[in-house]
Design a protein around this motif. Sequence first.
Motif, mmCIF file in Angstrom:
data_model
loop_
_atom_site.group_PDB
_atom_site.id
_atom_site.type_symbol
_atom_site.label_atom_id
_atom_site.label_comp_id
_atom_site.label_asym_id
_atom_site.label_seq_id
_atom_site.Cartn_x
_atom_site.Cartn_y
_atom_site.Cartn_z
ATOM 1 N N SER A 1 0.828 -1.209 0.000
ATOM 2 C CA SER A 1 0.000 0.000 0.000
ATOM 3 C C SER A 1 0.863 1.259 0.000
ATOM 4 O O SER A 1 0.346 2.368 -0.153
ATOM 5 N N GLU A 2 2.169 1.078 0.158
ATOM 6 C CA GLU A 2 3.054 2.238 0.055
ATOM 7 C C GLU A 2 3.386 2.495 -1.411
ATOM 8 O O GLU A 2 3.267 1.605 -2.253
ATOM 9 N N THR A 3 3.857 3.704 -1.666
ATOM 10 C CA THR A 3 4.209 3.999 -3.060
ATOM 11 C C THR A 3 5.529 3.322 -3.402
ATOM 12 O O THR A 3 6.298 2.927 -2.524
ATOM 13 N N VAL A 4 5.757 3.225 -4.669
ATOM 14 C CA VAL A 4 6.983 2.617 -5.180
ATOM 15 C C VAL A 4 8.203 3.306 -4.588
ATOM 16 O O VAL A 4 9.195 2.677 -4.219
ATOM 17 N N CYS A 5 8.081 4.622 -4.481
ATOM 18 C CA CYS A 5 9.201 5.416 -4.006
ATOM 19 C C CYS A 5 9.518 5.088 -2.548
ATOM 20 O O CYS A 5 10.676 4.905 -2.171
ATOM 21 N N ILE A 6 8.481 5.043 -1.718
ATOM 22 C CA ILE A 6 8.680 4.760 -0.295
ATOM 23 C C ILE A 6 9.310 3.383 -0.130
ATOM 24 O O ILE A 6 10.282 3.207 0.607
ATOM 25 N N ARG A 7 8.790 2.403 -0.851
ATOM 26 C CA ARG A 7 9.325 1.052 -0.741
ATOM 27 C C ARG A 7 10.789 1.033 -1.177
ATOM 28 O O ARG A 7 11.641 0.422 -0.549
ATOM 29 N N GLY A 8 11.059 1.740 -2.257
ATOM 30 C CA GLY A 8 12.433 1.796 -2.747
ATOM 31 C C GLY A 8 13.361 2.436 -1.727
ATOM 32 O O GLY A 8 14.445 1.927 -1.460
ATOM 33 N N PHE A 9 12.925 3.548 -1.157
ATOM 34 C CA PHE A 9 13.751 4.238 -0.162
ATOM 35 C C PHE A 9 14.022 3.318 1.033
ATOM 36 O O PHE A 9 15.139 3.254 1.537
#
Lengths: 916, 211
Positions: free
Chosen positions: A565-573
Amino acid sequence: MRMDLMSGYKGVVGLLVGNENSSNEDRYVERLLDRISNGKLPDDRRNAIAELQGVVSESQPFQLAFGAMGFPIMLSVLKEERDDVEMVRGALETLVSALTPINHAKGSSNEVQPALMNTDLLSREADCISLLLSLLEEDDFYVRYYTLQILTALLTNSPQRLQEAILTIPRGITRLMDMLMDREVIRNEALLLLTHLTREAEEIQKIVVFEGAFEKIFSIVREEGNSDGGVVVQDCLELLNNLLRSNSSNQVLLRETVGLDSLILILKLRGSSFTFNQQKTINLLSALETIKLLLKGGSESDPGKDMNKQANKTTLVQKKVLEHLLILGVESQWVPVAIRCAAMQCIGDLIVGDSKNRDLLASKVLGEEPQVEPALNSILRILLRTSNMQEFLAADYMFKSFCEKNADGQSMLASTLIPQPYSANHAFLEEDVSMSFGSMLLQSLTLGENGDLETSCRAASVLSHILKDNLQCKERVLRIEIEAAPMQSLGAPEPLMHRMVKYLAIASSMKSQVGKSSTSENSYVQAIILKLLITWLADCPSAVNCFLDARPHLTYLLELVSNLSETVCIRGFAAVVLGECVIYNKSTDSGKDAFAIVDAISQKIGLSSYFLKFDEMQKSSIFVSVKSSLTYQSFTRSSASSMVDIEDVDENDLSEKKNLDHPILSSILDSNFVNLVKSLEADIREQIVEVFSRPKTKVAVVPAELEQRSGESDGEYIKRLKAFVEKQCSEIQDVVHRNATLAEDLAKTGSTLQPEQRVGGASDRIQIETLRRDLQEASQRLEKLKEERAKVESEAIHYRNLAGKMEADLRSLSDAYNSLEQSNLQLENEVKALKKEGHSTFPDVEAIKSEAREEAQKESEGELNDLLVCLGQEQSKVDKLSARLLELGEDVDKLLEGIGDDAGAAGGAEDEEDDE
Amino acid sequence: MSYAYLFKYIIIGDTGVGKSCLLLQFTDKRFQPVHDLTIGVEFGARMITIDNKPIKLQIWDTAGQESFRSITRSYYRGAAGALLVYDITRRETFNHLASWLEDARQHANANMTIMLIGNKCDLAHRRAVSTEEGEQFAKEHGLIFMEASAKTAQNVEEAFIKTAATIYKKIQDGVFDVSNESYGIKVGYGGIPGPSGGRDGPSAAAGGCCS
């Protein structure tokens, strides 16, 4: 011939306007034009031109009709009747009307714009531009005025053609520049014209400057009252910006020979009037744009760009631009937010990469005694407290510029980060100018405690600038411990970093609680805090150590990475932070060393799934779109007013895209950060492979130790060996276990055993499938387009041929017509000639007749004589023969009776012969 | 920034004769052996002193290529001085002088001071135009003449200053109406108005009166 063409136009015009009456308009315009070009009475011609101007200025059909046939006639008036001011004026005014768009009530965009079409037509007329430029030298005010308007209209609609044309006319630009010295109405019109003319035309920009544009612009701006002036000041500054944009040559000239004083003067707020109407705001924004252009230097391709840029900076600082920018951006309370943002961005541009200017800013103190505080503190307060996202971004950009490659500045700021006792900490953040930079920042960082995550994350952004690439600062801030709030009785002091992780967790939990309908505000709160962590942990083992000190941190991060449910960016970070825990891990503590982290990753996430997060992040729009610096649109008269009202427009369309990243991220994630993340990813991959290929050995295998030591009893020896074997056994188990996980991971990616992974694999396949379908569709579409193109091309060829044939037909028809006309003319001439000579010819005919008759008579007489002679001879023969017959006793009369009949028949034949 | 007078110069001549290098040597005191072709027009500025008066030189270095002629012509009229440059090692650049001069006479104001410069005089061994020929051409057409080298800086300073001195003398002799900026001359703040009675401020002079 002409009539034929007219009817052709009529057809076109009728088609374009879709109006059946258009032919009437055509005929009407044509009649007027005819009166103008062929009329004999001056007054009648003037009336006609006035009437024409009237109708053309009122309706589109008339504009079209005029455009189809009027230009050559108007231009010939301008060329050949220079002395008749009224006619010239009339012609010019008509042209202005033909080029000015008329707003139709039901103005649909598909409709043909007659004004546009007319400008195009006029600009194609040969010598039109030089003719118009020559008219600028006329004494009559209206002639110059209308001429400028026509040139501006031409420039607006076909700028390049006009720019090119004007360059080929010697002194063309000089004439336009002279208009700036003309009276006000003309001057203002000329300003607009020059603004259009100089847009993206470097050579014209230079010539205009050669002709003294800078001096003239500044003198007008001064006359009009600098920033307090009206729209003319805005126009002047727009022209100024056109002349300086990416044009080193002009920047050098301004700096070296005209000086920047006049420019600085515009930024100065005068007197006690702090009213900012919209015009003043725009004027100031335009002047700030000028500063920005100078700080940006010349075009990218210019080899001397950096030198020129530096010289601009130095000169601007000498002229005390920083002081004025601080007043506009920070100090004055009356300045509209748009100006404050622009001024702060200029400060950022001024100090970035320039140690002198940074020091200058750091030394600035604002306010009046005793209420003085360092400028940096004021800017921080703005950053933390503004309700406007743009203003936060501008202030953030300023801090970023200040900290970039500025270890001393970072240390200076970090040194003030001293935790205060909780009571003091809780003091309200009001105008306490005595508060140090650090206290203010720390206090804001911990405001998340009260639920103010927004302020906390803004402070985190500033902190990440302070820590970036500065190990000393990172270590220093690591040591900061925050006292827990008194109500939490068990509150032992807690490292600042743990607090930040806590807020990160709160932000994500808040989001999941509120559900999808919540604003994505927390998404950028998370991103900024993660950015802080990434910056902090980079190259800093003690930070990694501190982070892993709390066991739940790792668990939380692992969850965050795989939380869909997190954005791609958050998961990547989050994945990057995890990776940093591996590559910068110097810990030997078995629970939190690099091996433990890698094991945790491979068990909880799976390595391939973990690395997938990086790929997804790299492909996300934010990473792709990140630009090297903040880019702003340069604004023109039309866009200026919208620039003035800066709002957080973003907020509105956000609710639509729930799982997307906040647009603010693209401003916060600068290229430096993106590059850091990219290089980290490579290191992380390498390090993880390393961890697996060289498992840490708990047992050192030393061959000598396997031997029985001298003096060692057998029992002891066996014990020792047993212990050794046990240790090795456990290690082998470890390795087997890790191996199993890896194999499982491999299997998961290869086939589809695990449901969770299957989803991943399936989704991959689906993605591939959709991509393939997209590709197919695209190629199909391409094919179709190609076909269409071919069709269109063939049609075009067909039509061209048709047109050619028509033309040829027309030509032959006209030739035929011409020749007919010619022969007709000849005939008519002959007729005329004949008519003229009419009376004198008759006697001649009589004479000829009588002559002919005489001749005929003579001729017939001659023949008659011959005949008579013949007859006489025949008669004598007959007589002789009859006498002889009588002698022979023949009855002559009887014989002759028969002959008489014969002779009668013969005579008739003879008669016929005669007739012939 | 204060100056007594401001003179506008242009540098003209065939492509590759070293116009940009002359300007660079004069403004930055350096030589760049490989120089990009000038596109259009480039600008440079420097302050000099003549007769103890500060004089600002605004110099426009033009592209020599034929395709830029129409652009560069726009600069002729407003210039007080022109440096007409040829390359002493390339005969054809000398042969083209007449056409350059004709162009200048046609588009410039009649009082423009023209300095003829034979550049690259450091390359004496490749000389294709003798000094005497240059002198002769200058004499015939009423130009000032000098041979110079942008590489060694020989005579570069002198060429620009001598041109300025000539213009300055013309002002002193009252040839120009210095209040009229179209001659490429401006009276500055620190300047003393010429004999024809200019005004103090350049912008004041530019202001209301003329048009």
